[in-house]
Design a protein around this motif. Structure first.
Motif, PDB file in Angstrom:
ATOM      1  N   GLU A 128       0.253 -38.243   3.296  1.00  0.00           N
ATOM      2  CA  GLU A 128       1.071 -37.037   3.088  1.00  0.00           C
ATOM      3  C   GLU A 128       0.468 -36.115   2.032  1.00  0.00           C
ATOM      4  N   ARG A 129      -0.049 -36.716   0.979  1.00  0.00           N
ATOM      5  CA  ARG A 129      -0.624 -35.923  -0.108  1.00  0.00           C
ATOM      6  C   ARG A 129      -1.813 -35.096   0.390  1.00  0.00           C
ATOM      7  N   VAL A 130      -2.702 -35.737   1.146  1.00  0.00           N
ATOM      8  CA  VAL A 130      -3.877 -35.014   1.632  1.00  0.00           C
ATOM      9  C   VAL A 130      -3.453 -33.928   2.623  1.00  0.00           C
ATOM     10  N   ALA A 131      -2.438 -34.219   3.430  1.00  0.00           N
ATOM     11  CA  ALA A 131      -1.949 -33.205   4.384  1.00  0.00           C
ATOM     12  C   ALA A 131      -1.425 -31.971   3.646  1.00  0.00           C
ATOM     13  N   ARG A 132      -0.884 -32.168   2.460  1.00  0.00           N
ATOM     14  CA  ARG A 132      -0.406 -31.041   1.655  1.00  0.00           C
ATOM     15  C   ARG A 132      -1.538 -30.314   0.949  1.00  0.00           C
ATOM     16  N   VAL A 133      -2.479 -31.085   0.432  1.00  0.00           N
ATOM     17  CA  VAL A 133      -3.520 -30.524  -0.437  1.00  0.00           C
ATOM     18  C   VAL A 133      -4.650 -29.888   0.375  1.00  0.00           C
ATOM     19  N   ASN A 134      -5.110 -30.581   1.408  1.00  0.00           N
ATOM     20  CA  ASN A 134      -6.188 -30.049   2.245  1.00  0.00           C
ATOM     21  C   ASN A 134      -6.018 -30.569   3.673  1.00  0.00           C
ATOM     22  N   PRO A 135      -5.248 -29.828   4.478  1.00  0.00           N
ATOM     23  CA  PRO A 135      -4.913 -30.327   5.822  1.00  0.00           C
ATOM     24  C   PRO A 135      -6.107 -30.391   6.772  1.00  0.00           C
ATOM     25  N   ALA A 136      -7.250 -29.863   6.399  1.00  0.00           N
ATOM     26  CA  ALA A 136      -8.429 -29.983   7.262  1.00  0.00           C
ATOM     27  C   ALA A 136      -9.064 -31.367   7.134  1.00  0.00           C
ATOM     28  N   VAL A 137      -8.666 -32.108   6.111  1.00  0.00           N
ATOM     29  CA  VAL A 137      -9.232 -33.446   5.870  1.00  0.00           C
ATOM     30  C   VAL A 137      -8.400 -34.478   6.619  1.00  0.00           C
ATOM     31  N   SER A 138      -9.063 -35.398   7.304  1.00  0.00           N
ATOM     32  CA  SER A 138      -8.317 -36.446   8.000  1.00  0.00           C
ATOM     33  C   SER A 138      -8.348 -37.734   7.174  1.00  0.00           C
ATOM     34  N   VAL A 139      -7.230 -38.448   7.185  1.00  0.00           N
ATOM     35  CA  VAL A 139      -7.106 -39.682   6.418  1.00  0.00           C
ATOM     36  C   VAL A 139      -6.720 -40.814   7.349  1.00  0.00           C
ATOM     37  N   THR A 140      -7.448 -41.899   7.278  1.00  0.00           N
ATOM     38  CA  THR A 140      -7.066 -43.119   7.985  1.00  0.00           C
ATOM     39  C   THR A 140      -6.471 -44.080   6.967  1.00  0.00           C
ATOM     40  N   ALA A 141      -5.246 -44.524   7.226  1.00  0.00           N
ATOM     41  CA  ALA A 141      -4.548 -45.380   6.274  1.00  0.00           C
ATOM     42  C   ALA A 141      -4.537 -46.816   6.774  1.00  0.00           C
ATOM     43  N   VAL A 142      -4.923 -47.735   5.918  1.00  0.00           N
ATOM     44  CA  VAL A 142      -4.890 -49.156   6.271  1.00  0.00           C
ATOM     45  C   VAL A 142      -4.027 -49.897   5.240  1.00  0.00           C
ATOM     46  N   PRO A 143      -2.798 -50.280   5.616  1.00  0.00           N
ATOM     47  CA  PRO A 143      -1.918 -50.958   4.662  1.00  0.00           C
ATOM     48  C   PRO A 143      -2.219 -52.447   4.593  1.00  0.00           C
ATOM     49  N   ALA A 144      -3.379 -52.787   4.041  1.00  0.00           N
ATOM     50  CA  ALA A 144      -3.777 -54.193   3.962  1.00  0.00           C
ATOM     51  C   ALA A 144      -4.664 -54.387   2.744  1.00  0.00           C
ATOM     52  N   ALA A 145      -4.758 -55.638   2.303  1.00  0.00           N
ATOM     53  CA  ALA A 145      -5.651 -55.953   1.189  1.00  0.00           C
ATOM     54  C   ALA A 145      -7.075 -56.058   1.713  1.00  0.00           C
ATOM     55  N   PHE A 146      -8.029 -55.532   0.945  1.00  0.00           N
ATOM     56  CA  PHE A 146      -9.424 -55.649   1.357  1.00  0.00           C
ATOM     57  C   PHE A 146      -9.945 -57.042   1.032  1.00  0.00           C
ATOM     58  N   ASP A 147     -10.659 -57.630   1.983  1.00  0.00           N
ATOM     59  CA  ASP A 147     -11.369 -58.880   1.702  1.00  0.00           C
ATOM     60  C   ASP A 147     -12.599 -58.958   2.604  1.00  0.00           C
ATOM     61  N   LEU A 148     -13.267 -60.080   2.567  1.00  0.00           N
ATOM     62  CA  LEU A 148     -14.530 -60.216   3.298  1.00  0.00           C
ATOM     63  C   LEU A 148     -14.381 -59.977   4.793  1.00  0.00           C
ATOM     64  N   THR A 149     -13.175 -60.172   5.329  1.00  0.00           N
ATOM     65  CA  THR A 149     -12.990 -60.021   6.777  1.00  0.00           C
ATOM     66  C   THR A 149     -12.782 -58.560   7.184  1.00  0.00           C
ATOM     67  N   LYS A 150     -12.688 -57.659   6.199  1.00  0.00           N
ATOM     68  CA  LYS A 150     -12.341 -56.265   6.513  1.00  0.00           C
ATOM     69  C   LYS A 150     -13.562 -55.347   6.536  1.00  0.00           C
ATOM     70  N   GLY A 151     -14.752 -55.928   6.602  1.00  0.00           N
ATOM     71  CA  GLY A 151     -15.969 -55.126   6.579  1.00  0.00           C
ATOM     72  C   GLY A 151     -16.010 -54.068   7.667  1.00  0.00           C
ATOM     73  N   GLY A 152     -15.404 -54.384   8.836  1.00  0.00           N
ATOM     74  CA  GLY A 152     -15.409 -53.444   9.951  1.00  0.00           C
ATOM     75  C   GLY A 152     -14.816 -52.094   9.589  1.00  0.00           C
ATOM     76  N   LEU A 153     -13.885 -52.098   8.624  1.00  0.00           N
ATOM     77  CA  LEU A 153     -13.265 -50.837   8.202  1.00  0.00           C
ATOM     78  C   LEU A 153     -14.285 -49.859   7.639  1.00  0.00           C
ATOM     79  N   LEU A 154     -15.363 -50.415   7.096  1.00  0.00           N
ATOM     80  CA  LEU A 154     -16.339 -49.562   6.411  1.00  0.00           C
ATOM     81  C   LEU A 154     -17.376 -48.961   7.358  1.00  0.00           C
ATOM     82  N   GLN A 155     -17.309 -49.364   8.640  1.00  0.00           N
ATOM     83  CA  GLN A 155     -18.269 -48.811   9.608  1.00  0.00           C
ATOM     84  C   GLN A 155     -18.168 -47.288   9.608  1.00  0.00           C
ATOM     85  N   GLY A 156     -19.296 -46.639   9.518  1.00  0.00           N
ATOM     86  CA  GLY A 156     -19.304 -45.176   9.570  1.00  0.00           C
ATOM     87  C   GLY A 156     -19.094 -44.521   8.221  1.00  0.00           C
ATOM     88  N   ALA A 157     -18.719 -45.306   7.203  1.00  0.00           N
ATOM     89  CA  ALA A 157     -18.534 -44.720   5.870  1.00  0.00           C
ATOM     90  C   ALA A 157     -19.898 -44.507   5.219  1.00  0.00           C
TER      91      ALA A 157
END
Lengths: 274, 74
Positions: A128-157
């Protein structure tokens, strides 16, 4: 020339496209604000909101930032400011990963925390904050703790930013970034104190900082006894964003190979060669 | 041998910022950490003469040892 591009050109003032016209172009041609922003930057026209960036960033730089994806791991004291600053800078795609909801003890320092949002997921408020501040920016939200199994989230970063609050999780993030060849900008805070470094792709510098090779350490630092005030996360997060900006643009000198230790009580900045 | 010890952040509380000590030859960082009364688990980066070092490093005459606490909040 495409119709949207002709429209954008017709509305520009000097080399700037005012925000109202960016919105008008999106509505008129059924495009997203992000699509209009990319068309605008590709035509070497700067969206008006970035006009005060332009003495330090060219239109091409701004487009590089807009076409970049940055992963923000942890959306608390550090991550909230990192999110805000990257969105205002114009980084086009942000990923935020955090399992927590806002609690009362976050209110003294976390930019995204407010009494109305207590109990809500941090990543939802981030969107919501980014949509208010700069709506041209897209945000992907992941409501989870990061750990070794979450490496896939970083693909493309192109860069990962450390906004975590535990040393174990940081070491896991550092190891995932090393394996994926993604640079990691590390920041950590405790009371008046903070530290910052940039781990280049393929290296594991965080292990040096957290000493695992040499001696046993606690899984939390001194922040458990010192707490964190409002200003320390803002300082360290801002330094992290400066590192991200340089990594994305391939400019300047990063902290790769150095760790900056920050003492805001005695106002000392000390560099450690790693 | 003379060793200069620099403490950082709240390691300074009730101790000192910089102090010179006389230690016997062969003294390691670990021994100095213990003598100053710091818990190893609270210790973050150890630096000798401006460079990152391991805790079992043997110090030499004139070395400067800097000790930083573990910082892990976010």
């Amino acid at each position: 020339m495409s119709e949207p591009l002709a429209f954008i050109r017709s509305r520009r003032i000097g080399d700037l496209l005012p925000w109202a016209d960016q919105v008008a172009a999106a509505e008129r041609f059924d495009l997203s604000l992000a699509q209009v922003e990319d068309l605008t930057l590709a035509a070497d026209i700067l969206p008006g909101r970035y006009q005060r960036n332009r003495r330090m960033l060219s239109c091409a730089d701004q487009r590089t930032l807009f076409n970049s994806r940055v992963a923000i791991i942890g959306c608390g004291g550090l991550g909230g400011y990192v999110l805000e600053e990257l969105a205002r800078l114009g980084v086009g795609e942000l990923l935020v990963v955090d399992p927590d909801v806002f609690e009362e003890h976050n209110l003294n320092r976390q930019l995204l925390a407010s009494p109305l949002d207590l109990g809500r997921r941090k990543v939802d408020v981030a969107v919501e904050r980014v949509a208010r501040v700069n709506p041209a920016v897209s945000v992907t939200a992941v409501p989870a703790a990061f750990d070794l199994t979450k490496g896939g989230l970083l693909q493309g970063a192109r860069v990962a930013v450390d906004g975590l609050d535990s040393i174990d999780a940081r070491l896991e993030l550092a190891s995932v970034c090393r394996d994926l060849g993604i640079p990691l900008v590390h920041g950590a805070i405790a009371g008046w104190y903070g530290q910052l470094t940039t781990q280049p792709p393929g290296e594991l510098l965080l292990e040096k900082i957290y000493g695992r090779a040499g001696h046993a350490i606690a899984s939390n630092g001194v922040e458990k006894e010192l707490g964190n005030p409002s200003f320390t996360p803002a300082v360290v997060a801002s330094l992290e964003v400066a590192e991200v900006c340089k990594l994305l643009l391939g400019r300047g000198t990063t902290l790769a190979g150095r760790c900056l230790n920050i003492d805001l009580l005695d106002m000392e900045f000390c560099e450690i060669r790693l | 041998m003379q060793i200069k010890v620099k403490l950082f952040a709240m390691f300074r509380n009730g101790r000192f910022k910089v102090s010179e000590f006389d230690f016997p030859e062969g003294t390691t960082c670990r021994r100095i950490v213990a003598e100053i009364g710091l818990a190893e688990e609270e210790l973050g980066v150890i630096m000798v003469n401006g460079r990152h070092a391991q805790i079992d490093r043997i110090l030499a005459e004139g070395d400067t040892l800097s000790l930083f606490p573990l910082v892990g909040g976010g």
